[in-house]
Design a protein around this motif. Structure first.
Motif, PDB file in Angstrom:
ATOM      1  N   VAL A   1     -13.778 -29.398  33.760  1.00 39.83           N
ATOM      2  CA  VAL A   1     -15.215 -29.217  33.968  1.00 39.83           C
ATOM      3  C   VAL A   1     -15.555 -27.726  33.940  1.00 39.83           C
ATOM      4  N   LEU A   2     -14.683 -26.897  34.501  1.00 44.15           N
ATOM      5  CA  LEU A   2     -14.896 -25.439  34.443  1.00 44.15           C
ATOM      6  C   LEU A   2     -14.869 -24.927  33.009  1.00 44.15           C
ATOM      7  N   LEU A   3     -13.978 -25.459  32.206  1.00 49.62           N
ATOM      8  CA  LEU A   3     -13.921 -25.045  30.803  1.00 49.62           C
ATOM      9  C   LEU A   3     -15.201 -25.429  30.066  1.00 49.62           C
ATOM     10  N   GLU A   4     -15.726 -26.610  30.381  1.00 51.14           N
ATOM     11  CA  GLU A   4     -16.985 -27.018  29.761  1.00 51.14           C
ATOM     12  C   GLU A   4     -18.119 -26.084  30.201  1.00 51.14           C
ATOM     13  N   ALA A   5     -18.130 -25.728  31.485  1.00 52.62           N
ATOM     14  CA  ALA A   5     -19.150 -24.796  31.987  1.00 52.62           C
ATOM     15  C   ALA A   5     -19.045 -23.447  31.285  1.00 52.62           C
ATOM     16  N   LEU A   6     -17.842 -22.976  31.129  1.00 54.56           N
ATOM     17  CA  LEU A   6     -17.611 -21.708  30.435  1.00 54.56           C
ATOM     18  C   LEU A   6     -18.113 -21.774  28.997  1.00 54.56           C
ATOM     19  N   ALA A   7     -17.835 -22.883  28.337  1.00 51.80           N
ATOM     20  CA  ALA A   7     -18.293 -23.058  26.954  1.00 51.80           C
ATOM     21  C   ALA A   7     -19.819 -23.100  26.896  1.00 51.80           C
ATOM     22  N   LEU A   8     -20.428 -23.785  27.847  1.00 48.40           N
ATOM     23  CA  LEU A   8     -21.894 -23.891  27.859  1.00 48.40           C
ATOM     24  C   LEU A   8     -22.571 -22.541  28.088  1.00 48.40           C
ATOM     25  N   GLN A   9     -21.956 -21.699  28.896  1.00 49.66           N
ATOM     26  CA  GLN A   9     -22.608 -20.430  29.223  1.00 49.66           C
ATOM     27  C   GLN A   9     -22.591 -19.422  28.074  1.00 49.66           C
ATOM     28  N   GLN A  10     -21.985 -19.801  26.951  1.00 51.45           N
ATOM     29  CA  GLN A  10     -21.962 -18.903  25.791  1.00 51.45           C
ATOM     30  C   GLN A  10     -23.323 -18.797  25.116  1.00 51.45           C
ATOM     31  N   GLN A  11     -24.212 -19.745  25.421  1.00 46.69           N
ATOM     32  CA  GLN A  11     -25.567 -19.685  24.848  1.00 46.69           C
ATOM     33  C   GLN A  11     -26.577 -19.722  25.990  1.00 46.69           C
ATOM     34  N   GLU A  12     -27.498 -18.798  25.945  1.00 47.16           N
ATOM     35  CA  GLU A  12     -28.481 -18.672  27.014  1.00 47.16           C
ATOM     36  C   GLU A  12     -29.263 -19.971  27.230  1.00 47.16           C
ATOM     37  N   SER A  13     -29.513 -20.700  26.172  1.00 49.56           N
ATOM     38  CA  SER A  13     -30.274 -21.952  26.295  1.00 49.56           C
ATOM     39  C   SER A  13     -29.528 -23.011  27.107  1.00 49.56           C
ATOM     40  N   ASP A  14     -28.226 -22.829  27.300  1.00 44.85           N
ATOM     41  CA  ASP A  14     -27.428 -23.806  28.050  1.00 44.85           C
ATOM     42  C   ASP A  14     -27.051 -23.331  29.452  1.00 44.85           C
ATOM     43  N   TYR A  15     -27.654 -22.242  29.917  1.00 41.99           N
ATOM     44  CA  TYR A  15     -27.295 -21.702  31.231  1.00 41.99           C
ATOM     45  C   TYR A  15     -27.489 -22.718  32.351  1.00 41.99           C
ATOM     46  N   SER A  16     -28.575 -23.484  32.321  1.00 41.65           N
ATOM     47  CA  SER A  16     -28.818 -24.443  33.406  1.00 41.65           C
ATOM     48  C   SER A  16     -27.766 -25.561  33.376  1.00 41.65           C
ATOM     49  N   LYS A  17     -27.402 -26.025  32.193  1.00 39.91           N
ATOM     50  CA  LYS A  17     -26.347 -27.045  32.082  1.00 39.91           C
ATOM     51  C   LYS A  17     -25.014 -26.479  32.591  1.00 39.91           C
ATOM     52  N   SER A  18     -24.769 -25.217  32.252  1.00 43.43           N
ATOM     53  CA  SER A  18     -23.539 -24.567  32.689  1.00 43.43           C
ATOM     54  C   SER A  18     -23.482 -24.503  34.212  1.00 43.43           C
ATOM     55  N   LEU A  19     -24.589 -24.133  34.831  1.00 43.39           N
ATOM     56  CA  LEU A  19     -24.644 -24.057  36.288  1.00 43.39           C
ATOM     57  C   LEU A  19     -24.369 -25.422  36.912  1.00 43.39           C
ATOM     58  N   GLU A  20     -24.916 -26.470  36.335  1.00 40.19           N
ATOM     59  CA  GLU A  20     -24.660 -27.837  36.821  1.00 40.19           C
ATOM     60  C   GLU A  20     -23.167 -28.155  36.766  1.00 40.19           C
ATOM     61  N   LYS A  21     -22.530 -27.769  35.676  1.00 41.08           N
ATOM     62  CA  LYS A  21     -21.093 -28.050  35.524  1.00 41.08           C
ATOM     63  C   LYS A  21     -20.263 -27.253  36.531  1.00 41.08           C
ATOM     64  N   TYR A  22     -20.657 -25.984  36.780  1.00 45.75           N
ATOM     65  CA  TYR A  22     -19.950 -25.192  37.780  1.00 45.75           C
ATOM     66  C   TYR A  22     -20.066 -25.863  39.150  1.00 45.75           C
TER      67      TYR A  22
END
Length: 167
Positions: free
Chosen positions: A138-159
């Motif tokens: 799940v952390l790896l998915e969050a890290l991948a999501l945070q590579q694009q600003e448009s996915d920051y909120s999804k990344s935060l959810e995964k973290y």
């Protein structure tokens, strides 16, 4: 009275070399080369690890642990396309290898094209589906999501989800 040795890598080197030299059975030779590669990998001798993983893969192309190790050392050497190709071969013989799925997903994110990005999250999602309680995935998915600003909120959810899994 069984004796076990932990982290006795010199003994592993000796036994693996002896096994390799004392047989003509290709599979045993490949396994021996794989064990040699693992010792070098553990000792952070990536050049020798790469050499022995490669030789093991040539002797036994379907030896997935050796091929995965080869992919890891290729990432270390920054040969990402070659690493991805070997990970796809691993998945061809071990379709549910979560570590291979996750690493391939991260490599695809690194390519940063729309098609690769979609493919990347397919690999990451499959890894998480196979092991949903693994916070590392799940952390790896969050890290991948945070590579694009448009996915920051999804990344935060995964973290946040990863933190919940760790508790």
């Amino acid at each position: 009275n069984l004796k076990l040795w932990k982290k006795d890598y010199d003994r592993v080197l000796t036994l693996a070399k002896n096994a390799y030299n004392s047989t003509s059975v290709t599979q045993i030779q490949a396994e021996s080369l794989f064990l040699l590669a693992r010792v070098f990998h553990i000792r952070n001798d990536e050049a020798n690890a790469l050499k022995y993983y490669d030789r093991a893969c040539k002797l036994a192309p379907n030896l997935s642990p050796a091929r995965f190790g080869l992919a890891q050392t290729l990432v270390w050497e920054e040969h990402y396309d070659q690493a991805a190709a070997h990970l796809k071969l691993v998945l061809g013989t071990s379709a549910n290898a979560t570590d291979a799925l996750a690493l391939l997903g991260l490599l695809e994110v690194k390519n940063n094209t729309a098609a690769d990005r979609k493919s990347a999250f397919t690999y990451l999602k499959k890894a998480i589906d196979l092991d949903p309680l693994n916070p590392d995935l799940v952390l790896l998915e969050a890290l991948a999501l945070q590579q694009q600003e448009s996915d920051y909120s999804k990344s935060l959810e995964k973290y946040k989800k990863a933190i919940e899994l760790m508790e």
